[in-house]
Design a protein around this motif. Structure first.
Motif, PDB file in Angstrom:
ATOM      1  N   VAL A 190       0.846  -1.201   0.000  1.00  0.00           N
ATOM      2  CA  VAL A 190       0.000   0.000   0.000  1.00  0.00           C
ATOM      3  C   VAL A 190       0.879   1.248   0.000  1.00  0.00           C
ATOM      4  O   VAL A 190       0.641   2.198  -0.756  1.00  0.00           O
ATOM      5  CB  VAL A 190      -0.957  -0.023   1.211  1.00  0.00           C
ATOM      6  N   VAL A 191       1.931   1.232   0.824  1.00  0.00           N
ATOM      7  CA  VAL A 191       2.842   2.385   0.890  1.00  0.00           C
ATOM      8  C   VAL A 191       3.470   2.626  -0.485  1.00  0.00           C
ATOM      9  O   VAL A 191       3.544   3.769  -0.957  1.00  0.00           O
ATOM     10  CB  VAL A 191       3.942   2.156   1.953  1.00  0.00           C
ATOM     11  N   VAL A 192       3.900   1.545  -1.141  1.00  0.00           N
ATOM     12  CA  VAL A 192       4.524   1.692  -2.459  1.00  0.00           C
ATOM     13  C   VAL A 192       3.532   2.295  -3.450  1.00  0.00           C
ATOM     14  O   VAL A 192       3.852   3.245  -4.172  1.00  0.00           O
ATOM     15  CB  VAL A 192       5.036   0.331  -2.973  1.00  0.00           C
ATOM     16  N   LEU A 193       2.300   1.779  -3.462  1.00  0.00           N
ATOM     17  CA  LEU A 193       1.311   2.284  -4.418  1.00  0.00           C
ATOM     18  C   LEU A 193       1.021   3.750  -4.164  1.00  0.00           C
ATOM     19  O   LEU A 193       0.951   4.558  -5.093  1.00  0.00           O
ATOM     20  CB  LEU A 193       0.030   1.448  -4.341  1.00  0.00           C
ATOM     21  N   VAL A 194       0.873   4.106  -2.866  1.00  0.00           N
ATOM     22  CA  VAL A 194       0.636   5.510  -2.536  1.00  0.00           C
ATOM     23  C   VAL A 194       1.849   6.356  -2.945  1.00  0.00           C
ATOM     24  O   VAL A 194       1.710   7.430  -3.536  1.00  0.00           O
ATOM     25  CB  VAL A 194       0.338   5.665  -1.022  1.00  0.00           C
ATOM     26  N   GLY A 195       3.058   5.833  -2.666  1.00  0.00           N
ATOM     27  CA  GLY A 195       4.275   6.569  -3.011  1.00  0.00           C
ATOM     28  C   GLY A 195       4.415   6.769  -4.508  1.00  0.00           C
ATOM     29  O   GLY A 195       4.794   7.858  -4.959  1.00  0.00           O
ATOM     30  N   VAL A 196       4.089   5.737  -5.266  1.00  0.00           N
ATOM     31  CA  VAL A 196       4.179   5.849  -6.723  1.00  0.00           C
ATOM     32  C   VAL A 196       3.209   6.916  -7.220  1.00  0.00           C
ATOM     33  O   VAL A 196       3.568   7.780  -8.030  1.00  0.00           O
ATOM     34  CB  VAL A 196       3.885   4.485  -7.389  1.00  0.00           C
ATOM     35  N   ALA A 197       1.987   6.887  -6.684  1.00  0.00           N
ATOM     36  CA  ALA A 197       1.002   7.894  -7.085  1.00  0.00           C
ATOM     37  C   ALA A 197       1.499   9.290  -6.711  1.00  0.00           C
ATOM     38  O   ALA A 197       1.397  10.238  -7.488  1.00  0.00           O
ATOM     39  CB  ALA A 197      -0.331   7.603  -6.411  1.00  0.00           C
ATOM     40  N   MET A 198       2.105   9.401  -5.513  1.00  0.00           N
ATOM     41  CA  MET A 198       2.577  10.704  -5.038  1.00  0.00           C
ATOM     42  C   MET A 198       3.689  11.250  -5.931  1.00  0.00           C
ATOM     43  O   MET A 198       3.649  12.407  -6.343  1.00  0.00           O
ATOM     44  CB  MET A 198       3.091  10.531  -3.614  1.00  0.00           C
ATOM     45  N   THR A 199       4.695  10.416  -6.234  1.00  0.00           N
ATOM     46  CA  THR A 199       5.790  10.905  -7.069  1.00  0.00           C
ATOM     47  C   THR A 199       5.261  11.306  -8.443  1.00  0.00           C
ATOM     48  O   THR A 199       5.738  12.268  -9.039  1.00  0.00           O
ATOM     49  CB  THR A 199       6.891   9.845  -7.246  1.00  0.00           C
TER      50      THR A 199
END
Lengths: 526, 313
Positions: A190-199
């Protein structure tokens, strides 16, 4: 259907219906199906050209496939990874994942406080169980079991048996970290998916071609391609300049890999801020320049012949380095020259540049080496209206020939063929000269704020994954009761995941226990 | 030795290794064939991690066992010769020997063979030998025929220490996936036979292999070992390098898409083994599909799709 079997659909209140949907969505089976679906819907993006990866290939595909192309385009197949259906699958997967993580975390937190389960009544019924006898006392047996267990959560109780005797019982559980690792892994995704969306939302990325001697300023108009996230304000591009002094390329000159690139290096100066001082830089492949919160990468290179056009009066109407885009490994390059100041009519040139040309038997020239050993420029010429004045933006790499006429020699196009330093007089009296040869660098400029989030996420995920795959949760039960001068010990082990080598593990465990126990004297036992 | 001589020695070694692997495969095939009429006298030997000693019913090893032993010896020899080929290749190119598809294949097969030889010692999985050797032979042979390039320096994009980290991770995971896939195939065969063959008809090599439950566990362990390595190679080291080389850590390049697809399928396999209704046959099929996606990434994307990762030739 009988009366005592209620019709489920009509009986479900909206709330229950939502609960039912939620349970379906968060079930393992659904999560697994969504995971497989995600892999399947990712496939077309690898087989068809993608706008986000290479928009020029998409345009070429649409031209080559006039019937199928638009249909695929409508379905979003040229931008798979931003399409509604791809997003839909991964958002559902996210929801399913969160719906899985939350209850399991609650269960895990309760399990952390719980004591190991009590010793079942009949231990020998378990598939991995055994019985042994020893002269040691039940307390010594339990102590031996503790040592054999190593680190584990252990409870020991003394229990009255129905027959009036008493037994010491040990129950142990170990491997709690497995579920912790499992949860960490899923939270990390979940953190990775959120991080990818954020970047993606906060960052920007663009590409620009810079010819030797030219300066690039970090403003929107200087980019050839530019894309940014929804949360990035294009006016916020940090001010900096990059001046390319020299581009150096080396190529393999002999052997079977002749012509293969060996090194590329762009050198020059950069300045941060509006009036910053100049610092030297060197950018190579794999070694970007960090400036203004962005990174400048060297992603391509090519040749920019310096072309001069003089009008019949000898006045210079055009004098520029024109980047020709390489089309193959030998740098056969294509380009366009637009001369709006030419008289009596505007001139347009379209053709190729070859860094090292040879003439084949058929008279055609081709490039045989990427370095400029024998550069040649071959151009066709159009005259008329370049169409620059009607306000529509034009690509500098495309010649709009709708209002132009090609100069012809018989039924073939009139050709300009120039080696470095050569000039040629055109039919209308203008003269074109291949003055000099420069190289250009194609830079990718990218800022990816918050890139640490997906990185930390995936590393944490890997740690969790290793934990969840390598730690084995296990329950161990031991019951020891005194019978005369000896102690009868029952042992059983149970894993949450059934495993075929459990009996062997049990044997090793009892082996470690009996090492510490006093064996029963043979004469005694019988 | 000059660089050219080293390069030639490397080529001779890889050719020899391929030929020896072919012989090893013949031996392993004989191990199957010679056990055609033999009942399952040998007790299931392999209990992964277990201490159970093999029950020696026959004092004399039969012909099938002899063939298996020859297969193992030949595989060891092939591994040694291939190792020479890989090392001399690196020496002649003056760099790590995994800069293009041909070299990737050689190193990948070398790692797979070493993994197989080690696992034969640890878990006694020589029953997998026929599949591993035939696959290794095909990969090596076709690599030499179709994607061979003479040794030489690297293109600038590959000139990075991440080449060592990223590619060796992918190779190691891929080699383990190969062994895992072989185990999954045999699991499916054995599970099918167990369900269909009456007790008194159980003769042949299939019945000398461990039970399907044991094979399934071998497959699971190999995959569980490979999956974190794949995660590291494809989803950590790859993006870090891509960020440094191309300015984006993930760009949906064809290779990246298929690495992701492979990751998803193996993740699905690991989940399936813990899900009612999916464990067993469905899970094994998932593992094989996942391996197929890995193979497509290795062959199809390199040769037919292209993209930033095309260093095939």
């Amino acid at each position: 259907m009988t009366d005592d079997r209620p019709d489920l659909a009509s009986e479900l209140s909206p709330r229950e219906f939502l609960r039912w949907i939620w349970r379906q969505l968060t079930s393992m089976r659904t999560a697994l199906s969504l995971l497989l679906l995600l892999a399947i819907v990712a496939i077309p993006g690898s087989l068809l050209p993608q706008r986000g990866v290479n928009p020029r290939l998409v345009e070429a595909y649409l031209i080559d496939h006039p019937t199928v192309g638009p249909v695929l385009d409508t379905l979003g197949l040229f931008s798979v990874y931003t399409s509604p259906w791809f997003s839909g699958v991964y958002l559902l997967l996210m929801v399913s994942l969160v719906g899985c993580i939350l209850p399991r975390t609650a269960v895990y937190l309760r399990a952390l406080r719980a004591r190991p389960p009590k010793v079942p009544r009949n231990l020998l019924r378990f598939p991995a169980s055994s019985e042994l006898v020893t002269s040691s006392s039940p307390d010594e047996v339990v102590a031996a079991a503790r040592t054999a267990l190593g680190r584990a959560r252990v409870d020991v109780v003394e229990r009255e048996l129905p027959d009036g005797g008493s037994a010491v019982e040990l129950s142990a559980e170990k491997g709690y970290l497995r579920e912790a690792g499992n949860l960490l892994f899923h939270v990390s995704i979940v953190v990775v998916l959120v991080g990818v969306a954020m970047t993606a939302l906060l960052g920007y990325r663009g590409a620009a071609i810079v010819v030797e001697g030219d300066r690039f300023s970090n403003v929107l108009t200087q980019y050839d391609e530019f894309g940014s996230g929804a949360l990035f304000d294009r006016d916020d591009l940090p001010p900096f300049t990059v001046t390319l002094d020299d581009f150096a390329a080396t190529y393999q000159v002999d052997g079977p890999q002749r012509g293969a690139p060996r090194s590329f290096e762009a050198t020059g100066t950069y300045a941060e801020g509006v009036d910053g001082s100049e610092h030297p830089f060197s950018i190579r492949v794999n070694h970007p320049l960090e400036v203004g919160g962005a990174s400048v990468f060297l992603v391509g290179q090519g040749y920019a012949p310096v072309i001069r056009v003089t009008d019949p009066d000898g006045q210079v109407v055009y004098d520029e380095a024109v980047p020709f885009l390489p089309a193959d490994a030998s740098y056969t390059s294509n380009g366009v020259v637009k001369v709006p100041e030419a008289r009596p009519e505007q001139l347009g040139f379209q053709g190729f540049f070859l860094p090292t040309f040879v003439q084949g038997d058929d008279g055609a020239t081709r490039s045989v080496f990427p370095a400029p050993l024998a550069p040649i420029l071959g151009l066709f010429v159009w005259h008329g209206d370049l169409g620059l004045d009607d306000g529509r933006p034009q690509s500098v790499y495309v010649l709009d020939k709708t209002k132009m006429t090609q100069y012809m020699t018989g039924d073939k196009g009139y050709r300009v063929s120039l080696q470095k330093g050569q000039s040629q007089k055109l039919p209308d009296g203008n003269t074109i000269t291949f003055v000099d040869l420069k190289q250009f660098a194609r830079f990718q400029i990218a800022a990816t704020p918050g890139i640490e989030v997906p990185l930390v996420g995936i590393v944490a995920g890997l740690i969790g994954l290793i934990g969840s795959l390598s730690i084995r949760p296990r329950r161990t039960w031991v019951r020891a009761r005194r019978e005369g001068s000896r102690t009868v010990v029952e042992v059983a082990v149970l894993d949450r995941v059934p495993r075929v080598d459990l009996p062997a593990d049990l044997e090793r465990f009892t082996g470690r226990m009996t090492e510490q126990l006093v064996p029963v004297d043979e004469g005694d036992a019988s | 030795m000059t660089l050219e001589q080293l390069g030639r020695l490397s080529n001779y070694s890889v050719v020899s290794a391929t030929v020896i692997l072919a012989l090893a495969f013949v031996a392993y095939a004989a191990q199957w064939g010679l056990a055609r009429n033999v009942a399952a006298v040998r007790q299931p030997v392999a209990v992964p991690g277990g201490a159970e000693a093999p029950a020696l019913d026959d004092l004399e090893p039969d012909r099938s066992d002899v063939a298996g032993g020859i297969g193992y010896s030949l595989t060891s020899l092939a591994t040694l010769v291939l190792a020479v080929g890989v090392v001399t290749r690196g020496l002649s190119a003056e760099r790590v020997p995994w800069g293009n598809m041909y070299e990737f294949s050689c190193v990948g097969i070398l790692v797979a063979l070493v993994a197989y030889l080690v696992l034969v010692r640890v878990w006694d999985i020589d029953w997998i030998g026929a599949l591993v050797t035939v696959f290794a032979m095909i990969v090596l042979g076709s690599s030499m025929l179709f994607v061979y390039v003479p040794p030489g320096p690297l293109v600038p994009a590959l000139d990075s220490y991440w080449l060592v980290i990223h590619v060796i991770g992918a190779i190691t995971a891929g080699a383990a996936f190969l062994v895992g896939a072989a185990a999954s195939i045999l699991y499916l065969l054995k599970a099918r036979a167990e369900a269909r063959t009456p007790e008194d008809e159980r003769v042949g090599f299939l019945w000398r292999m461990p039970s399907s439950a044991v094979i399934d566990q071998v497959a699971y362990r190999v995959h569980a070992f490979a999956f974190p390595i794949w995660t590291f190679a494809a989803l950590i080291a790859g993006p870090i390098w891509a960020q440094a080389a191309w300015g984006r850590y993930w760009g949906w390049d064809a290779k990246e898409v298929w690495a992701f697809i492979t990751w998803v399928f193996y993740a699905a396999y690991l989940h399936a083994r813990a899900t009612a209704g999916w464990r067993g046959k469905a899970a094994a099929i998932l593992a094989l599909v996942a391996f197929a996606t890995f193979l497509f990434n290795y062959i199809g994307v390199n040769l037919f799709v292209g993209g930033l990762h095309s260093y095939a030739t």
